[in-house]
Design a protein around this motif. Structure first.
Motif, PDB file in Angstrom:
ATOM      1  N   ILE A  97     -12.134  -1.763   6.619  1.00  0.00           N
ATOM      2  CA  ILE A  97     -11.156  -2.639   5.989  1.00  0.00           C
ATOM      3  C   ILE A  97     -10.264  -3.286   7.043  1.00  0.00           C
ATOM      4  N   GLU A  98      -9.834  -2.498   8.011  1.00  0.00           N
ATOM      5  CA  GLU A  98      -8.909  -2.990   9.027  1.00  0.00           C
ATOM      6  C   GLU A  98      -9.536  -4.035   9.943  1.00  0.00           C
ATOM      7  N   THR A  99     -10.813  -3.891  10.232  1.00  0.00           N
ATOM      8  CA  THR A  99     -11.455  -4.798  11.190  1.00  0.00           C
ATOM      9  C   THR A  99     -12.351  -5.823  10.494  1.00  0.00           C
ATOM     10  N   GLU A 100     -13.452  -5.358   9.921  1.00  0.00           N
ATOM     11  CA  GLU A 100     -14.415  -6.283   9.313  1.00  0.00           C
ATOM     12  C   GLU A 100     -13.829  -7.047   8.132  1.00  0.00           C
ATOM     13  N   TYR A 101     -12.981  -6.389   7.336  1.00  0.00           N
ATOM     14  CA  TYR A 101     -12.398  -7.036   6.157  1.00  0.00           C
ATOM     15  C   TYR A 101     -11.023  -7.643   6.425  1.00  0.00           C
ATOM     16  N   LYS A 102     -10.604  -7.645   7.689  1.00  0.00           N
ATOM     17  CA  LYS A 102      -9.355  -8.297   8.120  1.00  0.00           C
ATOM     18  C   LYS A 102      -8.117  -7.752   7.407  1.00  0.00           C
ATOM     19  N   GLY A 103      -8.139  -6.456   7.122  1.00  0.00           N
ATOM     20  CA  GLY A 103      -6.943  -5.821   6.577  1.00  0.00           C
ATOM     21  C   GLY A 103      -6.692  -6.045   5.112  1.00  0.00           C
ATOM     22  N   ARG A 104      -7.748  -6.406   4.371  1.00  0.00           N
ATOM     23  CA  ARG A 104      -7.550  -6.557   2.924  1.00  0.00           C
ATOM     24  C   ARG A 104      -8.826  -6.260   2.170  1.00  0.00           C
ATOM     25  N   ALA A 105      -8.626  -5.872   0.904  1.00  0.00           N
ATOM     26  CA  ALA A 105      -9.738  -5.649  -0.010  1.00  0.00           C
ATOM     27  C   ALA A 105      -9.259  -6.062  -1.395  1.00  0.00           C
ATOM     28  N   GLY A 106     -10.209  -6.255  -2.298  1.00  0.00           N
ATOM     29  CA  GLY A 106      -9.824  -6.679  -3.636  1.00  0.00           C
ATOM     30  C   GLY A 106     -10.768  -6.142  -4.685  1.00  0.00           C
ATOM     31  N   LEU A 107     -10.329  -6.211  -5.912  1.00  0.00           N
ATOM     32  CA  LEU A 107     -11.126  -5.741  -7.042  1.00  0.00           C
ATOM     33  C   LEU A 107     -10.740  -6.562  -8.262  1.00  0.00           C
ATOM     34  N   ALA A 108     -11.737  -7.150  -8.910  1.00  0.00           N
ATOM     35  CA  ALA A 108     -11.468  -8.011 -10.063  1.00  0.00           C
ATOM     36  C   ALA A 108     -12.162  -7.503 -11.316  1.00  0.00           C
ATOM     37  N   PHE A 109     -11.491  -7.661 -12.436  1.00  0.00           N
ATOM     38  CA  PHE A 109     -12.032  -7.414 -13.767  1.00  0.00           C
ATOM     39  C   PHE A 109     -11.827  -8.690 -14.582  1.00  0.00           C
ATOM     40  N   HIS A 110     -12.337  -8.723 -15.784  1.00  0.00           N
ATOM     41  CA  HIS A 110     -12.139  -9.927 -16.583  1.00  0.00           C
ATOM     42  C   HIS A 110     -10.681 -10.115 -16.992  1.00  0.00           C
ATOM     43  N   ASP A 111      -9.899  -9.014 -16.963  1.00  0.00           N
ATOM     44  CA  ASP A 111      -8.534  -9.071 -17.474  1.00  0.00           C
ATOM     45  C   ASP A 111      -7.473  -8.567 -16.500  1.00  0.00           C
ATOM     46  N   LYS A 112      -7.827  -8.362 -15.241  1.00  0.00           N
ATOM     47  CA  LYS A 112      -6.862  -7.897 -14.242  1.00  0.00           C
ATOM     48  C   LYS A 112      -7.464  -8.016 -12.850  1.00  0.00           C
ATOM     49  N   LEU A 113      -6.578  -7.947 -11.837  1.00  0.00           N
ATOM     50  CA  LEU A 113      -7.020  -8.127 -10.461  1.00  0.00           C
ATOM     51  C   LEU A 113      -6.164  -7.264  -9.536  1.00  0.00           C
ATOM     52  N   PHE A 114      -6.810  -6.664  -8.551  1.00  0.00           N
ATOM     53  CA  PHE A 114      -6.118  -5.820  -7.583  1.00  0.00           C
ATOM     54  C   PHE A 114      -6.312  -6.362  -6.176  1.00  0.00           C
ATOM     55  N   LEU A 115      -5.222  -6.344  -5.392  1.00  0.00           N
ATOM     56  CA  LEU A 115      -5.277  -6.659  -3.970  1.00  0.00           C
ATOM     57  C   LEU A 115      -4.769  -5.457  -3.189  1.00  0.00           C
ATOM     58  N   PHE A 116      -5.521  -5.043  -2.183  1.00  0.00           N
ATOM     59  CA  PHE A 116      -5.131  -3.929  -1.325  1.00  0.00           C
ATOM     60  C   PHE A 116      -4.916  -4.483   0.077  1.00  0.00           C
ATOM     61  N   LEU A 117      -3.678  -4.432   0.545  1.00  0.00           N
ATOM     62  CA  LEU A 117      -3.293  -5.131   1.765  1.00  0.00           C
ATOM     63  C   LEU A 117      -2.818  -4.172   2.848  1.00  0.00           C
ATOM     64  N   SER A 118      -3.212  -4.461   4.071  1.00  0.00           N
ATOM     65  CA  SER A 118      -2.825  -3.669   5.228  1.00  0.00           C
ATOM     66  C   SER A 118      -1.429  -4.076   5.715  1.00  0.00           C
ATOM     67  N   LEU A 119      -0.871  -3.254   6.562  1.00  0.00           N
ATOM     68  CA  LEU A 119       0.423  -3.567   7.164  1.00  0.00           C
ATOM     69  C   LEU A 119       0.334  -4.804   8.059  1.00  0.00           C
ATOM     70  N   ASN A 120      -0.856  -5.061   8.614  1.00  0.00           N
ATOM     71  CA  ASN A 120      -1.031  -6.168   9.561  1.00  0.00           C
ATOM     72  C   ASN A 120      -1.621  -7.423   8.924  1.00  0.00           C
TER      73      ASN A 120
END
Length: 257
Positions: A97-120
């Motif tokens: 997540i920190e390197t290849e995904y540039k410090g972020r990840a996400g998860l989507a549903f039809h009715d909601k969305l999540f963002l997971f963010l690094s300190l950097n």
């Protein structure tokens, strides 16, 4: 409803089970522990460190307000649904997540969305992951097929459309690393020899995630890379844009083969 004030939740308690109890209303068919496990598997923090620094960054750089503004633009452009967006720290011990995904990840549903963010995290990378994940929300609401009925082909095209939306709106240098793992010729072979012969694999099949992520004997990020190639090729051939393809069936997009 848009960006939920999860900063307030985290200030009250960063304990994951407590946080997921607050999310229970959004996952009525899952137990708290199941919610926790599911979010962890997509990049949410497990044991959080540097929470004060993370919260300070979110407030100092107005990250929540930035996400809300960007989501509103996408919602208007794509005529998308109004959904809650939850922002949490990412698993900062996850090197991928920190390197290849540039410090972020996400998860989507039809009715909601999540963002997971690094300190950097930087705003351009937040914007790209938001485009990708919110496109999923719009795509799922635009097609006639229900998400639980998706086959591997549906998800391959879902991912390809989302990352091509990033390319369309932000340029080639903002797309995910997995878009460059293979040549066009390799992606074509992967589609013809691996993906298409297994086109009826359902979302419930164990082989489904193996094909998408390229685990076991499959090439890394197989389904994602092939999906990006197929959709980009289709867009180039037809001249169609992201908004034109939101409701286009996956079967029509793969016909170009």
């Amino acid at each position: 409803m848009s960006v939920i004030d999860t900063k307030k939740w985290l200030k009250e308690t960063p304990d994951q089970l407590d946080i997921c109890r607050k999310l229970k209303a959004y996952f009525p068919h899952l137990k708290t522990g199941e919610i926790t496990k599911h979010l962890n598997s997509f990049g949410m923090y497990k044991r959080i460190g540097k929470l004060d620094e993370w919260l300070e960054k979110m407030e100092k750089e107005s990250i929540y307000e930035f996400v809300k503004e960007e989501e509103q633009k996408l919602k208007e452009e794509w005529n998308g649904p109004n959904i809650p967006i939850f922002i949490f720290p990412s698993d900062m011990n996850n090197r991928k997540i920190e390197t290849e995904y540039k410090g972020r990840a996400g998860l989507a549903f039809h009715d909601k969305l999540f963002l997971f963010l690094s300190l950097n995290i930087v705003k351009s990378n937040i914007k790209s992951v938001l485009i990708h994940e919110y496109h999923h929300v719009c795509r799922i609401s635009s097609v006639s097929k229900k998400e639980q009925d998706f086959t591997i082909i549906d998800t391959v095209i879902l991912e390809g459309l989302a990352e091509n939306a990033v390319r369309e709106k932000m340029g080639d240098h903002h797309v995910a690393a997995w878009t460059t793992f293979y040549t066009d010729a390799q992606c074509e072979r992967f589609f013809e020899r691996i993906i298409y012969p297994q086109r009826d694999v359902s979302i419930e099949s164990r082989n489904y995630s193996q094909l998408m992520y390229g685990t076991g004997l499959y090439p890394n990020m197989l389904g994602y890379a092939v999906g990006y190639y197929i959709v980009k090729n289709y867009m180039n051939q037809t001249g169609k844009k992201t908004i034109d393809l939101l409701g286009t069936p996956a079967e029509e997009i793969i016909k170009r083969n």
